[in-house]
Design a protein around this motif. Structure first.
Motif, PDB file in Angstrom:
ATOM      1  N   ARG A   1     -11.166  66.807  41.676  1.00 29.71           N
ATOM      2  CA  ARG A   1     -10.537  65.746  40.887  1.00 29.71           C
ATOM      3  C   ARG A   1     -11.602  64.902  40.177  1.00 29.71           C
ATOM      4  O   ARG A   1     -11.436  64.526  39.009  1.00 29.71           O
ATOM      5  CB  ARG A   1      -9.661  64.866  41.780  1.00 29.71           C
ATOM      6  CG  ARG A   1      -8.976  63.751  41.005  1.00 29.71           C
ATOM      7  CD  ARG A   1      -8.060  62.908  41.863  1.00 29.71           C
ATOM      8  NE  ARG A   1      -6.765  63.537  42.019  1.00 29.71           N
ATOM      9  CZ  ARG A   1      -6.300  64.040  43.160  1.00 29.71           C
ATOM     10  NH1 ARG A   1      -7.050  63.988  44.243  1.00 29.71           N
ATOM     11  NH2 ARG A   1      -5.109  64.592  43.231  1.00 29.71           N
TER      12      ARG A   1
ATOM     13  N   GLY B   1      -3.577  72.695  39.006  1.00 28.14           N
ATOM     14  CA  GLY B   1      -4.640  72.521  39.986  1.00 28.14           C
ATOM     15  C   GLY B   1      -4.425  71.358  40.933  1.00 28.14           C
ATOM     16  O   GLY B   1      -4.781  71.444  42.114  1.00 28.14           O
ATOM     17  N   LEU B   2      -3.822  70.266  40.453  1.00 25.48           N
ATOM     18  CA  LEU B   2      -3.744  69.042  41.256  1.00 25.48           C
ATOM     19  C   LEU B   2      -2.367  68.755  41.833  1.00 25.48           C
ATOM     20  O   LEU B   2      -2.230  67.912  42.716  1.00 25.48           O
ATOM     21  CB  LEU B   2      -4.198  67.845  40.411  1.00 25.48           C
ATOM     22  CG  LEU B   2      -5.631  67.893  39.880  1.00 25.48           C
ATOM     23  CD1 LEU B   2      -5.970  66.606  39.136  1.00 25.48           C
ATOM     24  CD2 LEU B   2      -6.640  68.139  41.001  1.00 25.48           C
ATOM     25  N   ASP B   3      -1.347  69.419  41.364  1.00 25.73           N
ATOM     26  CA  ASP B   3       0.007  69.192  41.875  1.00 25.73           C
ATOM     27  C   ASP B   3       0.130  69.764  43.286  1.00 25.73           C
ATOM     28  O   ASP B   3      -0.355  70.866  43.562  1.00 25.73           O
ATOM     29  CB  ASP B   3       1.031  69.853  40.944  1.00 25.73           C
ATOM     30  CG  ASP B   3       2.455  69.391  41.231  1.00 25.73           C
ATOM     31  OD1 ASP B   3       2.974  69.694  42.330  1.00 25.73           O
ATOM     32  OD2 ASP B   3       3.044  68.729  40.350  1.00 25.73           O
ATOM     33  N   PRO B   4       0.784  69.038  44.214  1.00 21.21           N
ATOM     34  CA  PRO B   4       0.970  69.550  45.581  1.00 21.21           C
ATOM     35  C   PRO B   4       1.748  70.863  45.625  1.00 21.21           C
ATOM     36  O   PRO B   4       1.645  71.613  46.598  1.00 21.21           O
ATOM     37  CB  PRO B   4       1.755  68.428  46.268  1.00 21.21           C
ATOM     38  CG  PRO B   4       1.432  67.201  45.481  1.00 21.21           C
ATOM     39  CD  PRO B   4       1.273  67.662  44.062  1.00 21.21           C
TER      40      PRO B   4
ATOM     41  N   GLU C   1      -7.136  60.569  47.227  1.00 23.06           N
ATOM     42  CA  GLU C   1      -8.461  60.771  47.798  1.00 23.06           C
ATOM     43  C   GLU C   1      -9.430  59.693  47.336  1.00 23.06           C
ATOM     44  O   GLU C   1      -9.334  59.199  46.224  1.00 23.06           O
ATOM     45  CB  GLU C   1      -9.023  62.143  47.393  1.00 23.06           C
ATOM     46  CG  GLU C   1      -8.358  63.314  48.083  1.00 23.06           C
ATOM     47  CD  GLU C   1      -7.074  63.722  47.392  1.00 23.06           C
ATOM     48  OE1 GLU C   1      -6.710  63.073  46.389  1.00 23.06           O
ATOM     49  OE2 GLU C   1      -6.435  64.673  47.867  1.00 23.06           O
TER      50      GLU C   1
ATOM     51  N   LEU D   1     -10.744  69.000  47.291  1.00 25.83           N
ATOM     52  CA  LEU D   1      -9.885  68.498  46.212  1.00 25.83           C
ATOM     53  C   LEU D   1     -10.444  67.224  45.593  1.00 25.83           C
ATOM     54  O   LEU D   1     -10.354  67.024  44.375  1.00 25.83           O
ATOM     55  CB  LEU D   1      -8.473  68.252  46.747  1.00 25.83           C
ATOM     56  CG  LEU D   1      -7.417  67.839  45.718  1.00 25.83           C
ATOM     57  CD1 LEU D   1      -7.249  68.902  44.651  1.00 25.83           C
ATOM     58  CD2 LEU D   1      -6.083  67.570  46.414  1.00 25.83           C
TER      59      LEU D   1
ATOM     60  N   ALA E   1      -3.296  72.565  44.694  1.00 26.83           N
ATOM     61  CA  ALA E   1      -3.917  71.471  45.448  1.00 26.83           C
ATOM     62  C   ALA E   1      -3.990  71.727  46.955  1.00 26.83           C
ATOM     63  O   ALA E   1      -5.034  71.474  47.570  1.00 26.83           O
ATOM     64  CB  ALA E   1      -3.187  70.162  45.153  1.00 26.83           C
TER      65      ALA E   1
ATOM     66  N   SER F   1      -6.438  57.248  43.148  1.00 28.15           N
ATOM     67  CA  SER F   1      -5.666  58.384  43.613  1.00 28.15           C
ATOM     68  C   SER F   1      -5.733  58.461  45.131  1.00 28.15           C
ATOM     69  O   SER F   1      -6.420  57.683  45.787  1.00 28.15           O
ATOM     70  CB  SER F   1      -6.206  59.666  42.979  1.00 28.15           C
ATOM     71  OG  SER F   1      -6.125  59.597  41.577  1.00 28.15           O
TER      72      SER F   1
END
Length: 255
Positions: free
Chosen positions: A159, A142-145, A192, A155, A149, A190
């Motif tokens: 997160r 879900g969070l990996d570019p 964001e 996002l 993501a 992070s």
């Protein structure tokens, strides 16, 4: 190696309970709790389980308590797809299928994906192949570019939602691997500027694939009174459309 008394004291302090609080909840004397924690009294297996139940100790850690006191582990850890848990596997698979055409999946305590329904496949089409090698981790995907993501519009909110849930999970039952995942992908500072979420249920996950925007919210289902470590540590994540357009997309795709 820690004694059973030291481990019980650790869990009591983690739950922010006094010895008197625990004694009242377990219907024993505060003196007995004190004697157990200091090693001056050897608790029975039944007493250990009784105290652990009031402290909401996970089954995996209850086995550790029993071993520290010289007793055999009480809770088995069997594979979900094995013969012993075949009925549970069939029940979970049925829940996932019944949720179609909407996405649903099963995760373990470290957020590794155990099982999915067909609707999840649509979200994984453009995910980097190395992220899909077992064990596939839902948080990393879900969070990996190279995962989802770039397609998640909000996002920062997602997160924050994951940070809240996993932070609470770690506060309940520490786990080195989950802690490492948290520090890698969810630690403060992070990219964001995350804001605290007001409601986990009301927080949507907004995806954009090309010109299409999908708005979903999720619910989590766990087994109520599991006696197996595997069942104690899995959860079903079910996703629902937040608007008619999103609902129509999944219905049309299913047809």
């Amino acid at each position: 190696m820690h004694t059973v008394g030291e481990l019980l004291r650790h869990w009591r302090q983690r739950r922010r309970l006094s010895q008197l609080d625990l004694a009242i909840a377990a219907d024993v004397s505060a003196r007995h709790v004190s004697l157990v924690e200091t090693g001056k009294s050897n608790p029975s297996a039944e007493m250990i389980v009784r105290l652990a139940d009031q402290l909401d100790v996970p089954l995996r850690e209850r086995n550790r308590l029993l071993l520290a006191a010289g007793f055999a582990p009480r809770y088995a850890e069997r594979p979900l797809g094995g013969a012993a848990l075949q009925a549970a596997w069939n029940a979970v698979a049925r829940v996932l299928r019944a949720h179609e055409p909407y996405p649903a999946l099963v995760i373990d305590r470290r957020w590794n994906i155990v099982m999915t329904n067909r609707a999840i496949d649509r979200f994984l089409t453009n995910v980097a192949p190395d992220l899909l090698r077992p064990p596939v981790n839902m948080v990393r995907v879900g969070l990996d570019p190279r995962g989802l993501a770039p397609h998640i519009v909000n996002l920062a909110d997602v997160r924050s939602l994951l940070r809240t849930r996993i932070g609470r999970q770690l506060a309940t039952a520490p786990d080195p691997e989950l802690t490492a995942l948290y520090e890698e992908l969810l630690a403060e500072g992070s990219e964001e500027a995350d804001q605290p979420i007001e409601s986990e249920i009301a927080t949507p996950m907004i995806f954009r694939f090309g010109e299409r925007e999908l708005r979903l919210f999720s619910t989590t289902t766990t087994f109520g009174t599991p006696l197996d470590i595997t069942l104690d540590e899995i959860a079903i994540e079910s996703y629902y459309p937040m608007d008619a357009q999103t609902g129509a997309y999944f219905t049309d795709m299913d047809r």
